[in-house]
Motif scaffolding. Sequence first.
Motif, PDB file in Angstrom:
ATOM      1  N   ARG A   1       0.812  -1.226   0.000  1.00 57.37           N
ATOM      2  CA  ARG A   1       0.000   0.000   0.000  1.00 57.37           C
ATOM      3  C   ARG A   1       0.847   1.279   0.000  1.00 57.37           C
ATOM      4  O   ARG A   1       0.384   2.324   0.398  1.00 57.37           O
ATOM      5  CB  ARG A   1      -0.949   0.047   1.195  1.00 57.37           C
ATOM      6  CG  ARG A   1      -2.021  -1.052   1.167  1.00 57.37           C
ATOM      7  CD  ARG A   1      -2.251  -1.560   2.545  1.00 57.37           C
ATOM      8  NE  ARG A   1      -3.327  -2.513   2.723  1.00 57.37           N
ATOM      9  CZ  ARG A   1      -3.415  -3.689   2.145  1.00 57.37           C
ATOM     10  NH1 ARG A   1      -2.569  -4.055   1.215  1.00 57.37           N
ATOM     11  NH2 ARG A   1      -4.385  -4.511   2.458  1.00 57.37           N
TER      12      ARG A   1
ATOM     13  N   PRO B   1       2.407   6.494   1.492  1.00 62.79           N
ATOM     14  CA  PRO B   1       1.330   5.612   1.033  1.00 62.79           C
ATOM     15  C   PRO B   1       0.864   5.998  -0.362  1.00 62.79           C
ATOM     16  O   PRO B   1       0.998   7.147  -0.776  1.00 62.79           O
ATOM     17  CB  PRO B   1       0.206   5.861   2.049  1.00 62.79           C
ATOM     18  CG  PRO B   1       0.871   6.497   3.224  1.00 62.79           C
ATOM     19  CD  PRO B   1       2.006   7.288   2.658  1.00 62.79           C
ATOM     20  N   ARG B   2       0.331   5.013  -1.094  1.00 59.91           N
ATOM     21  CA  ARG B   2      -0.197   5.301  -2.417  1.00 59.91           C
ATOM     22  C   ARG B   2      -1.568   5.961  -2.294  1.00 59.91           C
ATOM     23  O   ARG B   2      -2.161   5.979  -1.228  1.00 59.91           O
ATOM     24  CB  ARG B   2      -0.318   4.006  -3.215  1.00 59.91           C
ATOM     25  CG  ARG B   2      -1.363   3.068  -2.660  1.00 59.91           C
ATOM     26  CD  ARG B   2      -1.260   1.715  -3.283  1.00 59.91           C
ATOM     27  NE  ARG B   2      -1.794   1.716  -4.628  1.00 59.91           N
ATOM     28  CZ  ARG B   2      -2.234   0.614  -5.237  1.00 59.91           C
ATOM     29  NH1 ARG B   2      -2.191  -0.536  -4.596  1.00 59.91           N
ATOM     30  NH2 ARG B   2      -2.694   0.668  -6.456  1.00 59.91           N
TER      31      ARG B   2
ATOM     32  N   TYR C   1      -2.305   8.987  -2.359  1.00 64.19           N
ATOM     33  CA  TYR C   1      -2.239  10.140  -1.474  1.00 64.19           C
ATOM     34  C   TYR C   1      -2.191  11.419  -2.291  1.00 64.19           C
ATOM     35  O   TYR C   1      -1.241  11.646  -3.042  1.00 64.19           O
ATOM     36  CB  TYR C   1      -0.982  10.051  -0.587  1.00 64.19           C
ATOM     37  CG  TYR C   1      -1.285   9.595   0.816  1.00 64.19           C
ATOM     38  CD1 TYR C   1      -2.296   8.676   1.055  1.00 64.19           C
ATOM     39  CD2 TYR C   1      -0.562  10.091   1.908  1.00 64.19           C
ATOM     40  CE1 TYR C   1      -2.578   8.257   2.344  1.00 64.19           C
ATOM     41  CE2 TYR C   1      -0.836   9.674   3.192  1.00 64.19           C
ATOM     42  CZ  TYR C   1      -1.857   8.752   3.413  1.00 64.19           C
ATOM     43  OH  TYR C   1      -2.123   8.347   4.682  1.00 64.19           O
TER      44      TYR C   1
ATOM     45  N   SER D   1      -6.105   1.420   7.070  1.00 59.70           N
ATOM     46  CA  SER D   1      -4.915   0.672   7.424  1.00 59.70           C
ATOM     47  C   SER D   1      -3.979   1.585   8.204  1.00 59.70           C
ATOM     48  O   SER D   1      -3.631   2.664   7.741  1.00 59.70           O
ATOM     49  CB  SER D   1      -4.228   0.160   6.155  1.00 59.70           C
ATOM     50  OG  SER D   1      -3.192  -0.723   6.497  1.00 59.70           O
TER      51      SER D   1
ATOM     52  N   HIS E   1      -0.028   7.122   9.387  1.00 61.65           N
ATOM     53  CA  HIS E   1      -0.876   7.341   8.208  1.00 61.65           C
ATOM     54  C   HIS E   1      -2.005   6.331   8.150  1.00 61.65           C
ATOM     55  O   HIS E   1      -1.945   5.276   8.762  1.00 61.65           O
ATOM     56  CB  HIS E   1      -0.059   7.143   6.921  1.00 61.65           C
ATOM     57  CG  HIS E   1       1.061   8.088   6.727  1.00 61.65           C
ATOM     58  ND1 HIS E   1       0.887   9.433   6.505  1.00 61.65           N
ATOM     59  CD2 HIS E   1       2.406   7.875   6.703  1.00 61.65           C
ATOM     60  CE1 HIS E   1       2.078   9.995   6.344  1.00 61.65           C
ATOM     61  NE2 HIS E   1       3.012   9.081   6.470  1.00 61.65           N
ATOM     62  N   CYS E   2      -2.977   6.655   7.284  1.00 57.83           N
ATOM     63  CA  CYS E   2      -3.898   5.625   6.823  1.00 57.83           C
ATOM     64  C   CYS E   2      -3.368   5.169   5.475  1.00 57.83           C
ATOM     65  O   CYS E   2      -3.126   5.976   4.583  1.00 57.83           O
ATOM     66  CB  CYS E   2      -5.314   6.138   6.653  1.00 57.83           C
ATOM     67  SG  CYS E   2      -6.384   4.882   5.933  1.00 57.83           S
ATOM     68  N   ALA E   3      -3.163   3.866   5.327  1.00 59.00           N
ATOM     69  CA  ALA E   3      -2.540   3.379   4.096  1.00 59.00           C
ATOM     70  C   ALA E   3      -3.521   2.682   3.169  1.00 59.00           C
ATOM     71  O   ALA E   3      -3.160   2.328   2.061  1.00 59.00           O
ATOM     72  CB  ALA E   3      -1.391   2.431   4.436  1.00 59.00           C
TER      73      ALA E   3
ATOM     74  N   MET F   1      -5.851  11.443   6.519  1.00 55.15           N
ATOM     75  CA  MET F   1      -6.302  10.659   7.666  1.00 55.15           C
ATOM     76  C   MET F   1      -5.071  10.127   8.391  1.00 55.15           C
ATOM     77  O   MET F   1      -4.554   9.073   8.067  1.00 55.15           O
ATOM     78  CB  MET F   1      -7.177   9.509   7.190  1.00 55.15           C
ATOM     79  CG  MET F   1      -7.575   8.585   8.310  1.00 55.15           C
ATOM     80  SD  MET F   1      -8.799   7.397   7.766  1.00 55.15           S
ATOM     81  CE  MET F   1      -8.797   6.295   9.157  1.00 55.15           C
TER      82      MET F   1
END
Lengths: 544, 318
Positions: A382, A450-451, A453, B150, B183-185, B195
């Motif tokens: 992710r 993270p992707r 984003y 996540s 983070h939210c992943a 988020m």
Amino acid sequence: MTAEAKKAPPKSYIEDGHTLRSWFFSTDHKGIAVLYLVSITLFFFVGGAAATLIRLELLSPNGFILSNDAYNRLFTIHGVIMVWFFLIPSIPNTFGNFLIPIMIGAKDLAFPKLNLASWWIFVFAGCFVIAALLIGGVDTGWTFYAPFSTMFSNGYVIPAVVGVFISGFSTILTGLNFIVTVHRLRAPGMTWFRLPLFVWSIYATSLVMVLATPVLATTLLLIFAERVFGLGFFDPQLGGDPVLYQHMFWFYSHPAVYIMVLPAFAVMSELMTAFSKKHIFGYKVIAFSSLAIAGLGFLVWGHHMFVAGESVYVGLVFSVLSFTIAVPSAIKVFNWTATMRKGYVSFDAPMLFALGFIGLFVIGGLTGLFVAATGLDVHLTRTYFVIAHFHFIMVGGTVSCYFGALHFWWPKMTGRMYPEMPGRIVALLIFFGFMLTFMPQFILGWLGMPRRYHLYPPEFQVLNVLSSAGASILAVAYTAPLFYLAWSLFYGKRAGLNPWGAAGLEWMIPSPPPRENFETVPVVTWEAYPYPLEPQPVAKEDGR
Amino acid sequence: MNPLLPQPRLALPQLSNYAAEYDWLFFAMSVFSVVFVTAIFIAILYFAIKYRAGSPADRTDRIRFRSRVILESSWSLIPFVLLLVFFVWAGKMYVAWSMPPKGALEIAVVGKQWMWKFQHPGGQREINTLHVPLGQPVKLVMTSQDVIHSLFVPALRIKMDAIPGRYTNLWFTAKETGKYHLHCAEYCGTDHSVMGGWLIVMTPADYQTWLAQAGTDLSLAGAGAALFRKYGCSGCHGANSTVHAPSLGGLFGTTVRTEDGREVLADEGYIRDCITVPGKNRVAGYPPIMPNFSGKISEGDLIKLIAYIRSLPPGARP
Ligand code: HEM
Ligand SMILES: [Cu+2]
Ligand SMILES: [Cu+2]
């Protein structure tokens, strides 16, 4: 045939008719290949426009043109179009369509009308996706994860899902057509082990298409039922299970990545032999490794879910199977490389694309091992590491091969040579532009970006700007062929039968080929890739 | 060390028990990859030069069938065995990652579009920022209220999905105090990319002090949440409202543009004015329908309302 008929060579498939009707309703596999070529090129540029906007927006950590929602819609439409409307149909439906009948010595595919129907279904499906885009877009990501896609998204999920669902029928019909064609229509003497490896690999692709796509269709139907009728399959509030969705989706989508890459393998075997003027190293090994990949591809889907609540032991099994599937891919790379040995290697544009493919595919494959290693994936999944990984394979690998194929068979399809210098420059630009775009994304992923984003911590800006700089090179390099290939249609040198001095039935018939491909059914008495070429077995005068 | 000092983070700190071994494995696989790529590259370069079309090199091929078989099997088996080493190594880490030690500090985590809610064993709640003690195993028990999220802290090298309808676990022991990205992943909709917040690692003593403080501070905001409903604010500002009123999430500390073109800092005073003298700073682009609550809300309740608005993270709809 009378002596008179021999003097005037049969009309080429292009001159066979000049009306729109003759193009849109012709059941000739070569005409349909051209229809696909034009339509997927359009989709490629729609998807590419989305990618360009994404990269432009990511120049700044705070964004500067798009809202969060607009950004999410962009990467979704980018993914949906690139996967289902460009990459999956790309090599099989254009070059597969054009070449498989010719390579096996047939007049057409087994079901020419079905072939035409596949194209119309594909276009019809594309209309839904374009409509979804025009009325406001979808914001689920190309993966349509539930319960977001079913209960929470406020985008136009249904038209997009319906579009992808319909396009699946086109894929299945094409796969079926290829399978039957290879089984039934081989010319006398064209045994399985005399088939060019292109045919083997497209055959393996077709098996995956036919077996995996129905699962996608089912999954999309369930999304439809949950979103429209509130039937609980995936949303726990309705009694469903969101992880079930991921199992179903990846049970299709992992094999689907092989639908996207096996055709590139197909092209590679042709390019490496043609430009090394040498018999392929390890014919059977390459043929069987395609089948092995197609089979193993169905057993590894769980590697997308190592942190999605999958049991640890299940995760370990999927991990070891994923390591295993890397082996047949590596074998192919070794064999292609060994093919150059003792050859007469030349470096025309298609060969440059092929060598570029090896470099990018190897990096994509090796980083695939990082994310297949459970303990490493926990951090990398992710993130941009994954984005870079699959772009190296799907774009660096397959799209490079697609361009290699386009340049290699362009003279056969159109009867004209493309200009060599621009072709070589574009091959190099694509390679280096690609490296610059996606190498920084590996680092970004490792650092934890993270992707998907839109806004990101400012310390990632430098790497993002580098990536966007690479993307602008790619944008130029992917657009340039449009111009010089169009130019060559009118001003390119006449190609003649066999401009590359390559082996294969397609190089023994005029360029562009006549409607029926062969005047008389060829009888094959030689193995594939009989380099160095004897004076051509069925050699004739230049078609002009 | 001041835990609130933002820290430059380009070289990823090895915060968890997991991180050091992780980096070793990553490094080992990178070396393997570089060797592999270099080998292929050299082979291609060598053949490309030696056997280029114009070169006079000898092309008679003496390689026998038997040596071909040996070649094909060795270049399949050797990489496969090497890969199995990586598989086992990574697998061991994965198993360890999935087994929280007994007696770990348990913190409840709820993901919700688009915020992380944490609750400490003592009942202290916090949003988007997670305070944990140094050197003590922490186990996060996670779920989601809506879609899949996540939780990802790069410095720890771990993440875990928060899935509606089930609980998942994530555990770690933090080895350095400081402030780290959280983070939210997993993509979860509009504000997915914001988020998140911070993981703040404190010495056990600081953590205890923080817990004591957090209890009071948050109860203010908690009481404010109830008042926000009682006074009908949520009717206009709430998530399900159909009235065109600003979302108050993340408002505190930002600069607001007013209808008459001024820029005002949204601090306590500003929010108080909004409630008691709504005509003073009309927010640009909204209808002037915010009712005047002066005299209707006690000072005590105002403080609680402000504390609540202050606690709302960006993107949240109260
Ligand atoms: C040509 C074939 C291409 C294919 C098949 C392809 C495929 C994909 C897929 C499947 C995704 C995942 C979408 C998602 O996460 O929802 C993606 C993401 C992305 N692609 Fe491509 N892509 C292609 C070309 C490109 C090019 C040329 C660029 C750069 C100029 C690019 C830039 C991106 C970026 C930046 C993302 C990440 C978006 C995000 O997650 O925030 N892609 N691509
Ligand atoms: Cu996969
Ligand atoms: Cu999210």
